[in-house]
Design a protein around this motif. Structure first.
Motif, PDB file in Angstrom:
ATOM      1  N   VAL A  57       0.844  -1.196   0.000  1.00 36.67           N
ATOM      2  CA  VAL A  57       0.000   0.000   0.000  1.00 36.67           C
ATOM      3  C   VAL A  57       0.880   1.246   0.000  1.00 36.67           C
ATOM      4  N   ASP A  58       0.521   2.180  -0.843  1.00 33.88           N
ATOM      5  CA  ASP A  58       1.249   3.449  -0.971  1.00 33.88           C
ATOM      6  C   ASP A  58       0.911   4.348   0.211  1.00 33.88           C
ATOM      7  N   THR A  59       1.926   4.761   0.965  1.00 31.75           N
ATOM      8  CA  THR A  59       1.691   5.620   2.131  1.00 31.75           C
ATOM      9  C   THR A  59       1.632   7.099   1.784  1.00 31.75           C
ATOM     10  N   GLY A  60       2.101   7.461   0.575  1.00 35.14           N
ATOM     11  CA  GLY A  60       2.161   8.879   0.224  1.00 35.14           C
ATOM     12  C   GLY A  60       3.348   9.602   0.823  1.00 35.14           C
ATOM     13  N   LEU A  61       4.247   8.876   1.482  1.00 34.42           N
ATOM     14  CA  LEU A  61       5.444   9.457   2.090  1.00 34.42           C
ATOM     15  C   LEU A  61       6.689   8.910   1.401  1.00 34.42           C
ATOM     16  N   ASP A  62       7.777   9.641   1.524  1.00 34.69           N
ATOM     17  CA  ASP A  62       9.076   9.168   1.052  1.00 34.69           C
ATOM     18  C   ASP A  62      10.064   9.296   2.201  1.00 34.69           C
ATOM     19  N   GLY A  63       9.874   8.461   3.222  1.00 31.02           N
ATOM     20  CA  GLY A  63      10.686   8.570   4.428  1.00 31.02           C
ATOM     21  C   GLY A  63      12.134   8.234   4.224  1.00 31.02           C
ATOM     22  N   ASP A  64      12.447   7.345   3.264  1.00 32.78           N
ATOM     23  CA  ASP A  64      13.835   6.962   3.035  1.00 32.78           C
ATOM     24  C   ASP A  64      14.511   7.809   1.957  1.00 32.78           C
ATOM     25  N   SER A  65      13.783   8.812   1.446  1.00 37.59           N
ATOM     26  CA  SER A  65      14.349   9.807   0.509  1.00 37.59           C
ATOM     27  C   SER A  65      14.977   9.156  -0.722  1.00 37.59           C
ATOM     28  N   ASP A  66      14.321   8.126  -1.262  1.00 40.85           N
ATOM     29  CA  ASP A  66      14.857   7.490  -2.466  1.00 40.85           C
ATOM     30  C   ASP A  66      14.129   7.934  -3.725  1.00 40.85           C
ATOM     31  N   GLY A  67      13.264   8.959  -3.588  1.00 39.39           N
ATOM     32  CA  GLY A  67      12.551   9.496  -4.734  1.00 39.39           C
ATOM     33  C   GLY A  67      11.285   8.752  -5.089  1.00 39.39           C
ATOM     34  N   ARG A  68      10.940   7.714  -4.318  1.00 41.06           N
ATOM     35  CA  ARG A  68       9.722   6.945  -4.574  1.00 41.06           C
ATOM     36  C   ARG A  68       8.844   6.946  -3.332  1.00 41.06           C
ATOM     37  N   SER A  69       7.559   6.961  -3.545  1.00 44.15           N
ATOM     38  CA  SER A  69       6.631   6.892  -2.423  1.00 44.15           C
ATOM     39  C   SER A  69       6.766   5.540  -1.734  1.00 44.15           C
ATOM     40  N   ASP A  70       6.837   5.567  -0.420  1.00 44.60           N
ATOM     41  CA  ASP A  70       7.007   4.334   0.352  1.00 44.60           C
ATOM     42  C   ASP A  70       5.763   3.459   0.245  1.00 44.60           C
ATOM     43  N   ARG A  71       6.010   2.167   0.086  1.00 52.59           N
ATOM     44  CA  ARG A  71       4.934   1.184   0.112  1.00 52.59           C
ATOM     45  C   ARG A  71       5.141   0.262   1.316  1.00 52.59           C
ATOM     46  N   VAL A  72       4.040  -0.018   2.030  1.00 50.14           N
ATOM     47  CA  VAL A  72       4.130  -0.931   3.176  1.00 50.14           C
ATOM     48  C   VAL A  72       3.498  -2.261   2.817  1.00 50.14           C
ATOM     49  N   ALA A  73       4.134  -3.319   3.310  1.00 44.91           N
ATOM     50  CA  ALA A  73       3.675  -4.675   3.014  1.00 44.91           C
ATOM     51  C   ALA A  73       2.489  -5.038   3.892  1.00 44.91           C
ATOM     52  N   VAL A  74       1.481  -5.615   3.261  1.00 48.53           N
ATOM     53  CA  VAL A  74       0.243  -6.004   3.928  1.00 48.53           C
ATOM     54  C   VAL A  74      -0.019  -7.465   3.611  1.00 48.53           C
ATOM     55  N   ASP A  75       0.096  -8.326   4.602  1.00 56.73           N
ATOM     56  CA  ASP A  75      -0.187  -9.745   4.421  1.00 56.73           C
ATOM     57  C   ASP A  75      -1.608 -10.036   4.892  1.00 56.73           C
ATOM     58  N   ILE A  76      -2.354 -10.762   4.079  1.00 60.71           N
ATOM     59  CA  ILE A  76      -3.798 -10.928   4.277  1.00 60.71           C
ATOM     60  C   ILE A  76      -4.152 -12.411   4.289  1.00 60.71           C
ATOM     61  N   VAL A  77      -5.003 -12.786   5.239  1.00 62.02           N
ATOM     62  CA  VAL A  77      -5.627 -14.114   5.256  1.00 62.02           C
ATOM     63  C   VAL A  77      -7.136 -13.888   5.370  1.00 62.02           C
ATOM     64  N   ARG A  78      -7.914 -14.466   4.433  1.00 63.24           N
ATOM     65  CA  ARG A  78      -9.359 -14.214   4.433  1.00 63.24           C
ATOM     66  C   ARG A  78     -10.111 -15.437   3.916  1.00 63.24           C
ATOM     67  N   PRO A  79     -11.393 -15.559   4.284  1.00 61.52           N
ATOM     68  CA  PRO A  79     -12.156 -16.771   3.924  1.00 61.52           C
ATOM     69  C   PRO A  79     -12.391 -16.873   2.416  1.00 61.52           C
ATOM     70  N   ARG A  80     -12.038 -18.003   1.840  1.00 63.50           N
ATOM     71  CA  ARG A  80     -12.225 -18.207   0.403  1.00 63.50           C
ATOM     72  C   ARG A  80     -13.704 -18.352   0.050  1.00 63.50           C
ATOM     73  N   GLU A  81     -14.471 -19.001   0.919  1.00 63.04           N
ATOM     74  CA  GLU A  81     -15.883 -19.236   0.610  1.00 63.04           C
ATOM     75  C   GLU A  81     -16.647 -17.920   0.437  1.00 63.04           C
ATOM     76  N   LEU A  82     -16.389 -16.959   1.322  1.00 62.70           N
ATOM     77  CA  LEU A  82     -17.104 -15.687   1.234  1.00 62.70           C
ATOM     78  C   LEU A  82     -16.660 -14.896   0.018  1.00 62.70           C
ATOM     79  N   ALA A  83     -15.383 -15.038  -0.360  1.00 59.09           N
ATOM     80  CA  ALA A  83     -14.913 -14.375  -1.578  1.00 59.09           C
ATOM     81  C   ALA A  83     -15.624 -14.934  -2.806  1.00 59.09           C
ATOM     82  N   ARG A  84     -15.811 -16.241  -2.845  1.00 55.31           N
ATOM     83  CA  ARG A  84     -16.508 -16.852  -3.978  1.00 55.31           C
ATOM     84  C   ARG A  84     -17.954 -16.400  -4.060  1.00 55.31           C
TER      85      ARG A  84
END
Length: 655
Positions: A57-84
């Motif tokens: 997910v794009d945070t809209g910040l560039d905290g490490d000053s590398d010229g790119r917007s920082d992205r944070v990793a989001v790991d997700i576990v969710r029910p497959r049946e409800l997705a279907r």
């Protein structure tokens, strides 16, 4: 209920699917009039076959000053049946800096991944237990940690935005991507956006900070042993609590990428947190209490009353601020130190958390909002409740010290006395040394005690001690502690387990897979017999007497300062005595000053403001011969929460 490990079985996909269909048929085909609305989510969805995916997910910040917007990793576990079925689910989220460096929980679990980079093990039981019940679980790596871009700024804008951006993404207001650097987007169409944040320590602190932004979609937070103002983690009115600052903590959790890129952020953490204990703009940014009016989420707060890591001033001031603004809230207070409720009251905790999330995220009318607001541990594994906390009859009562027959051994009551008591700072001694010698004239402290109580006396909330002292040197640190003088059996919060002992047996809480077990080692209360109990404590640098910037003291000059004592809920039983001790350095809890001062305490201008249930009248009843003083106002913490925070017209999700 726990599942004994020897009975654990891994259900097949077919059997789980069959169970899910049967449960859904029961839920939707039985007439509503016969059974009414659901009151509890059931484990009818497959955990083994749940969808496991990662999004950045794009945070809209560039905290490490590398010229790119920082992205944070989001790991997700969710029910497959409800997705279907195209049905949207609510989210339970833990945003943490510890998922790779240090681990979570009593067994220090870390995230693990398969060859495709999809999460295999999520630490703790949340995904195992709640995903089969129709929730998604989301584990967020804070910026600068594990698989996220950016830099760790220890409770600052980057930390909070790391998690807030994910709440925004879950509600369609932020951009997500399928990889850390790629352009392929990911949308959270599978969720209704209703999010509950949970976590212990730094994780719970992030939950507090995100709630204080007022972000839409965050319905509830469950902060466990969490910080509400980072200044109060490192300092107590100018007195340093640790011999390190936030730069060390940042370096402790930084990913290798962050260590290479974040020198500038590290320098800001050093420069913004001077060891003088002066308040700076860095601390203002990391003070969530000031923004309590923005909190729209409900709060289920948990804290150990003997937590000497995240000291309990943090929960006390947060609770009072939430009460002032009518936030819907609930609280558990244990006798432990820095311990998760899963490890001190496991079965009750899982049941209560389940019902809390069902109520707050699914909208189930299960009655938890009508139950007592507070659960308080009185003795190991012995709990009481309060309808509101602190109780409505709690009043701030002024107790005053008086001189005794021996030097440094005085009285404590509603009426004070003139005179002075003198003590010399001894950094080799701690609050337990002072308490053990409270009735002896020692040169390191001034102690004041009541007589034996004729009735129980309950202290509930945050205390303050105002001290007028004349130092002999240009620097001086002060400590004030309240002590229950009398024998008791308590949790051994000073032991290695901070009040718990970990056993070899395991119990299981939810479904398991080959890579993620829901089975955890059993714990029990670690007990110790004591002759006294320190129940509340506070500290200050006397040089901060006039402001939040310390100044050198003039030897021979009297200064007045107020020490904020940690919040607690403690009953001093009949036959015991209550003591107030004022001293210098509290060994291992604050750092000593640069000099070794002797201080003369002006008794006429020294007092303790103590939240007593029943106020001065209760003190008078408990102390033979005392005369009641006028009662003070009701404390902030007892104000009623506003009505349930629901958006008009929304219907609860019924999976």
């Amino acid at each position: 209920m726990p599942i004994p490990v020897r009975r654990t079985r891994f259900m097949t996909w077919r059997s789980l699917a069959t169970a899910a269909v049967a449960a859904l048929m029961a839920a939707f085909l039985v007439p509503v009039a016969a059974h009414g609305a659901p009151r509890e989510s059931a484990p009818v969805y497959s955990y083994e076959n749940a969808i496991r995916e990662s999004v950045w997910v794009d945070t809209g910040l560039d905290g490490d000053s590398d010229g790119r917007s920082d992205r944070v990793a989001v790991d997700i576990v969710r029910p497959r049946e409800l997705a279907r079925q195209g049905r949207k689910v609510p989210v339970i989220m833990d945003a943490s800096p510890y998922y790779s460096c240090c681990g979570r929980g009593n067994e220090s679990q870390v995230k693990t991944y398969d060859a495709n980079g999809h999460v295999v093990q999520m630490p703790l039981f949340y995904d195992n237990y709640f995903v089969p019940r129709g929730y998604a679980f989301v584990g967020v790596d804070l910026a600068g940690t594990n698989r996220s871009d950016g830099c760790v700024d220890v409770g600052g804008r980057s930390d909070i935005q790391s998690a807030k951006a994910v709440v925004d993404w879950l509600n369609g207001r932020a951009r997500g991507y399928t990889t850390r650097t790629g352009a392929a987007t990911a949308r959270a169409g599978w969720t209704n956006g209703r999010t509950g944040m949970i976590g212990k320590s730094w994780d719970g602190t992030i939950a507090n900070g995100v709630a204080a932004t007022g972000v839409k979609g965050l319905r509830t937070v469950v902060p466990i042993s969490a910080i509400s103002s980072w200044y109060d983690y490192y300092f107590a009115k100018g007195a340093p609590l640790y011999d390190s600052g936030p730069d060390w903590l940042s370096g402790y959790v930084d990913s290798p990428d962050a260590q290479a890129k974040c020198a500038a952020v590290q320098r800001k953490l050093v420069d913004g947190a001077p060891r003088t204990g002066d308040w700076t703009s860095l601390w203002t940014e990391r003070d969530y209490v000031k923004d309590a009016a923005k909190v729209k989420a409900s709060v289920f707060l948990v804290h150990g009353m003997q937590d000497l890591n995240v000291r309990t001033k943090n929960f006390g001031q947060w609770w009072d601020a939430l009460a002032k603004h009518g936030v819907e809230r609930k609280i558990w207070l244990s006798q432990t130190g820095h311990v998760d409720p899963f490890d001190f009251r496991r079965a009750a905790w899982v049941d209560t958390l389940h019902r809390w999330f069902d109520h707050e995220l699914l909208g189930y009318d299960n009655g938890i909002d009508h139950e007592p607001m507070a659960d308080i541990e009185r003795h190991p594994d012995q709990w009481t409740t309060s309808a509101v906390w602190p109780p409505r009859t709690t009043r701030a009562t002024i107790l005053r010290p008086g001189a005794g027959a021996l030097p440094g051994v005085g009285t404590l009551g509603l009426r004070g006395a003139s005179g002075t008591e003198t003590f010399t700072d001894d950094p080799k001694l701690s609050e337990t040394d002072w308490a053990a010698n409270v009735d002896r004239p020692t040169p390191d402290k001034a102690g004041f005690t009541t007589g034996p109580l004729t009735h129980d006396l309950r202290i509930s909330g945050s205390s303050r001690v105002t001290v007028t002292a004349t130092p002999t040197t240009s620097t001086a640190h002060l400590s004030a502690v309240l002590v229950d003088l009398g024998p008791d059996t308590i949790r051994d919060y000073a032991g290695s387990g901070e009040g718990i002992a970990t056993l070899a047996d395991r119990t299981c809480w939810g479904a398991s897979t080959a890579g993620d077990s829901s089975c955890y080692q059993v714990t029990e209360a670690a007990r110790t017999d004591v002759d006294y109990t320190v129940l509340s404590r506070g500290w200050a640098d006397l040089g901060d007497y006039a402001s939040d910037h310390g100044v050198p003291l003039t030897p021979g000059t009297a200064y007045t300062i107020t020490l904020d004592l940690a919040a607690t809920d403690h009953v001093v039983p009949k036959g015991h005595r209550l003591a107030l001790i004022v001293a210098g350095t509290d060994k291992d809890l604050i750092d000593p000053p640069s000099s070794t001062p002797t201080l003369a305490l002006d008794l006429a201008r020294t007092s303790a403001r103590v939240p007593l249930v029943g106020g001065a009248d209760a003190f008078s009843r408990a102390i033979a011969g005392s005369t009641a003083a006028p009662a003070a106002a009701v404390l902030d913490g007892v104000r009623d929460p506003r009505s349930a925070l629901r958006v008009p017209g929304e219907n609860p999700l019924i999976p």
